[in-house]
Design a protein around this motif. Structure first.
Motif, PDB file in Angstrom:
ATOM      1  N   UNK A   1       0.801  -1.205   0.000  1.00 50.81           N
ATOM      2  CA  UNK A   1       0.000   0.000   0.000  1.00 50.81           C
ATOM      3  C   UNK A   1       0.841   1.265   0.000  1.00 50.81           C
ATOM      4  N   UNK A   2       2.062   1.191  -0.531  1.00 50.62           N
ATOM      5  CA  UNK A   2       2.736   2.425  -0.873  1.00 50.62           C
ATOM      6  C   UNK A   2       1.893   3.144  -1.916  1.00 50.62           C
ATOM      7  N   UNK A   3       2.088   4.435  -2.044  1.00 52.07           N
ATOM      8  CA  UNK A   3       1.500   5.138  -3.173  1.00 52.07           C
ATOM      9  C   UNK A   3       2.545   5.042  -4.280  1.00 52.07           C
ATOM     10  N   UNK A   4       3.263   6.119  -4.613  1.00 50.83           N
ATOM     11  CA  UNK A   4       4.432   5.935  -5.447  1.00 50.83           C
ATOM     12  C   UNK A   4       5.440   5.136  -4.646  1.00 50.83           C
ATOM     13  N   UNK A   5       6.243   4.320  -5.334  1.00 51.29           N
ATOM     14  CA  UNK A   5       7.264   3.559  -4.617  1.00 51.29           C
ATOM     15  C   UNK A   5       8.247   4.537  -3.990  1.00 51.29           C
ATOM     16  N   UNK A   6       8.969   4.060  -3.006  1.00 54.70           N
ATOM     17  CA  UNK A   6       9.943   4.935  -2.358  1.00 54.70           C
ATOM     18  C   UNK A   6      10.972   5.445  -3.362  1.00 54.70           C
ATOM     19  N   UNK A   7      11.381   4.584  -4.302  1.00 50.90           N
ATOM     20  CA  UNK A   7      12.338   5.000  -5.328  1.00 50.90           C
ATOM     21  C   UNK A   7      11.759   6.111  -6.196  1.00 50.90           C
ATOM     22  N   UNK A   8      10.460   6.013  -6.507  1.00 47.93           N
ATOM     23  CA  UNK A   8       9.825   7.033  -7.326  1.00 47.93           C
ATOM     24  C   UNK A   8       9.729   8.352  -6.570  1.00 47.93           C
TER      25      UNK A   8
ATOM     26  N   UNK B   1       3.991  14.224  -2.394  1.00 46.32           N
ATOM     27  CA  UNK B   1       3.663  13.885  -3.787  1.00 46.32           C
ATOM     28  C   UNK B   1       2.750  12.661  -3.857  1.00 46.32           C
ATOM     29  N   UNK B   2       2.535  11.969  -2.729  1.00 40.47           N
ATOM     30  CA  UNK B   2       1.462  10.971  -2.667  1.00 40.47           C
ATOM     31  C   UNK B   2       0.131  11.565  -3.129  1.00 40.47           C
ATOM     32  N   UNK B   3      -0.033  12.868  -2.980  1.00 44.41           N
ATOM     33  CA  UNK B   3      -1.278  13.521  -3.384  1.00 44.41           C
ATOM     34  C   UNK B   3      -1.505  13.450  -4.890  1.00 44.41           C
ATOM     35  N   UNK B   4      -0.444  13.217  -5.649  1.00 49.87           N
ATOM     36  CA  UNK B   4      -0.598  13.060  -7.095  1.00 49.87           C
ATOM     37  C   UNK B   4      -0.812  11.617  -7.494  1.00 49.87           C
ATOM     38  N   UNK B   5      -0.850  10.717  -6.531  1.00 49.35           N
ATOM     39  CA  UNK B   5      -1.136   9.303  -6.790  1.00 49.35           C
ATOM     40  C   UNK B   5      -2.635   9.098  -6.598  1.00 49.35           C
ATOM     41  N   UNK B   6      -3.358   8.739  -7.669  1.00 52.46           N
ATOM     42  CA  UNK B   6      -4.824   8.706  -7.580  1.00 52.46           C
ATOM     43  C   UNK B   6      -5.384   7.828  -6.470  1.00 52.46           C
TER      44      UNK B   6
ATOM     45  N   UNK C   1      -0.838  -1.691  -5.889  1.00 54.15           N
ATOM     46  CA  UNK C   1       0.534  -2.202  -5.936  1.00 54.15           C
ATOM     47  C   UNK C   1       1.056  -2.298  -7.360  1.00 54.15           C
ATOM     48  N   UNK C   2       0.234  -2.793  -8.278  1.00 55.68           N
ATOM     49  CA  UNK C   2       0.731  -2.970  -9.642  1.00 55.68           C
ATOM     50  C   UNK C   2       0.937  -1.629 -10.338  1.00 55.68           C
ATOM     51  N   UNK C   3       0.112  -0.636 -10.015  1.00 50.96           N
ATOM     52  CA  UNK C   3       0.319   0.703 -10.566  1.00 50.96           C
ATOM     53  C   UNK C   3       1.636   1.289 -10.078  1.00 50.96           C
ATOM     54  N   UNK C   4       1.904   1.137  -8.792  1.00 44.34           N
ATOM     55  CA  UNK C   4       3.170   1.618  -8.231  1.00 44.34           C
ATOM     56  C   UNK C   4       4.360   0.992  -8.952  1.00 44.34           C
TER      57      UNK C   4
ATOM     58  N   UNK D   1       8.816   1.033 -13.025  1.00 41.57           N
ATOM     59  CA  UNK D   1       9.430   0.311 -14.144  1.00 41.57           C
ATOM     60  C   UNK D   1       9.518   1.160 -15.410  1.00 41.57           C
ATOM     61  N   UNK D   2       8.545   2.052 -15.619  1.00 41.40           N
ATOM     62  CA  UNK D   2       8.477   2.796 -16.881  1.00 41.40           C
ATOM     63  C   UNK D   2       8.859   4.265 -16.731  1.00 41.40           C
ATOM     64  N   UNK D   3       9.340   4.648 -15.571  1.00 40.30           N
ATOM     65  CA  UNK D   3       9.661   6.059 -15.318  1.00 40.30           C
ATOM     66  C   UNK D   3      10.613   6.603 -16.376  1.00 40.30           C
ATOM     67  N   UNK D   4      11.669   5.866 -16.669  1.00 42.86           N
ATOM     68  CA  UNK D   4      12.639   6.311 -17.667  1.00 42.86           C
ATOM     69  C   UNK D   4      12.237   5.888 -19.073  1.00 42.86           C
TER      70      UNK D   4
END
Length: 336
Positions: free
Chosen positions: A17-24, A228-233, A245-248, A253-256
Motif C-alpha cells: 500500500x505504498x503510493x508511489x514507490x519509495x524509489x519514485x 507527492x502521494x497527493x498526485x497518486x490517484x 501495488x501494480x500501478x506503483x 518500471x516505466x519512469x525512464x
C-alpha cells in the motif's frame, strides 16, 4: 484461526500500500532539483544553490539528501496499533512483514477527495475505512484483521483485556498530535480501527514544513516532499487496493522508458498550479491543488491495467508531482 486464514489471503494479494514507490518519491525530488538547475531564471535555483553551500554540500548532493528524506517517510516508526484483546502494539501486521510492505504509518498518507470535510474539521479528511467510497479486498481484509484494534496512546491509556498494555509508542499523543494542525481530535476517534479518521497527508506536509521553517534542516524539508502521494490517484480516491501495488510497480518500471519526467510536461504542469505567496506560512492550499488534480485525472488506474491507460495518467501525474516539488522548493528558498 481467523487471522491465519486472513494472513494466507493477504499473501495471495501481494499487498503493497505504498503510493508511489519509495524509489519514485526520490526520483521526483531529484528531477525537481534538476529542473530548477536547467531553468535558473524562472525558479529560485540561485537561492537553492546558496542553501546547498550553507549546508556544505553541492546541489547534486542536496538533491539526493532531499530525495532520500522523501523516500524515508514510509519507514517512519511512529504509528502502532494495539490488539483489542492482547494489548500488544505493533507497527505493521504480520502479513506486512516483507520489506516492500509499508507500515501503519502509511494511513496518514491520504487525502480523500471523495468526501468533504472530516470530523476533525479538515476540508478533506484522510483514510477512514468507514467513509471509503471505493475499496477492494485489501481494505476489507485489513478492517477485519484490525477490527477493534486501537491506536497506541502510551502507558496507562487504552489497554487490552485484563489491562494488558504493551505500549511501544504514544502514537496518539505524538504522531496524531503533530498532524492535528488547525483541527481537533479526541482519543475515542482512534479506539477502533474500522472507525479511525486519520489526519490527511497535507497536515503531515504542513507539520514538517513548519519544522523546516524553524530549523532550516534540509532533511526535514525533504520529509515534506513525501506529499507527492497527493498526485497518486489511489491516495485521493482513497483505497489500499484496486491495482494500488501494480500501478506503483508500473510507474517505477516505466519512469525512464516512457520519459515520465519530460521537461516540457513539467513546465506545463508548473503553470497549472497557483503558487504560494512568498510570505505564506501554510503550504496546504498548494498541496490540495495537487490532490484535486490527481482525483480529477487519474481514476482510470484504479480499474485498468492497460499500459496506455496507465501511460496517459502517468504523463499527467508525474510531471505534476515534479512541478509541485519545484513550487515547494521555490517557496522554501524565500520563506525563511
Amino acid at each position: 484461526m481467523k487471522k491465519i486464514i486472513l494472513c494466507a489471503l493477504l499473501g495471495t494479494l501481494a499487498l503493497n500500500v505504498h503510493a508511489f514507490s519509495q524509489e519514485t518519491h526520490k526520483r521526483i525530488v531529484v528531477d525537481a532539483v534538476n529542473y530548477m538547475a536547467q531553468n535558473p531564471s524562472s525558479t529560485q535555483y540561485q537561492k537553492l544553490s546558496q542553501y546547498a553551500q550553507a549546508n556544505n554540500m553541492s546541489v547534486a548532493s542536496l538533491a539526493q539528501l532531499l530525495g532520500q528524506a522523501a523516500f524515508d517517510v514510509d519507514d517512519f516508526e511512529d504509528t502502532f496499533f494495539c490488539g483489542a484483546i492482547t494489548g500488544d502494539c505493533v507497527q505493521a501486521p504480520l502479513w506486512g512483514a516483507a520489506q516492500s510492505i509499508v507500515k501503519y504509518t502509511s494511513y496518514w498518507h491520504f487525502q480523500n477527495h471523495t468526501q468533504g470535510a472530516d470530523v476533525h474539521g479538515n476540508d478533506f479528511g484522510g483514510y477512514n475505512w468507514e467513509k471509503l467510497t471505493v475499496w477492494g479486498s485489501v481494505d476489507s481484509i485489513a478492517s477485519t484483521w484490525l477490527k477493534g484494534d486501537y491506536l497506541d496512546d502510551g502507558r496507562g491509556g487504552e489497554t487490552g483485556w485484563f489491562r494488558a498494555d504493551d505500549t511501544e509508542y504514544n502514537s496518539y499523543g505524538i504522531t496524531e498530535a503533530n498532524y492535528r494542525i488547525d483541527s481537533h481530535s479526541t482519543y475515542s476517534m482512534y479506539d477502533d480501527f474500522e472507525e479511525m479518521p486519520f489526519q490527511p497527508i497535507d497536515n503531515l506536509g504542513q507539520y514538517w514544513y513548519q519544522k523546516y521553517l524553524q530549523s532550516g534542516n534540509p532533511q526535514i524539508l525533504g520529509f515534506v516532499f513525501h506529499t507527492t502521494d497527493l498526485l497518486q490517484p489511489h491516495h485521493t480516491w482513497t483505497t489500499s487496493d484496486l491495482n494500488h501495488a501494480s500501478w506503483e510497480s508500473w510507474v517505477k518500471d516505466y519512469y525512464d522508458a516512457e520519459n515520465l519526467n519530460n521537461t516540457q510536461l513539467v513546465r506545463e504542469a508548473l503553470n497549472s498550479f497557483s503558487p504560494l505567496s512568498d510570505n505564506a506560512q501554510d503550504i496546504r492550499p498548494l498541496l490540495t491543488q495537487g490532490g484535486a488534480f490527481s482525483y480529477a485525472q487519474g481514476g482510470i488506474v484504479l480499474n485498468s491495467k492497460d499500459h496506455y491507460d496507465r501511460l496517459n495518467t502517468a504523463k499527467l501525474v508525474i510531471p505534476h508531482s515534479i512541478a509541485m516539488v519545484v513550487h515547494l522548493l521555490n517557496h522554501a528558498m524565500v520563506a525563511r
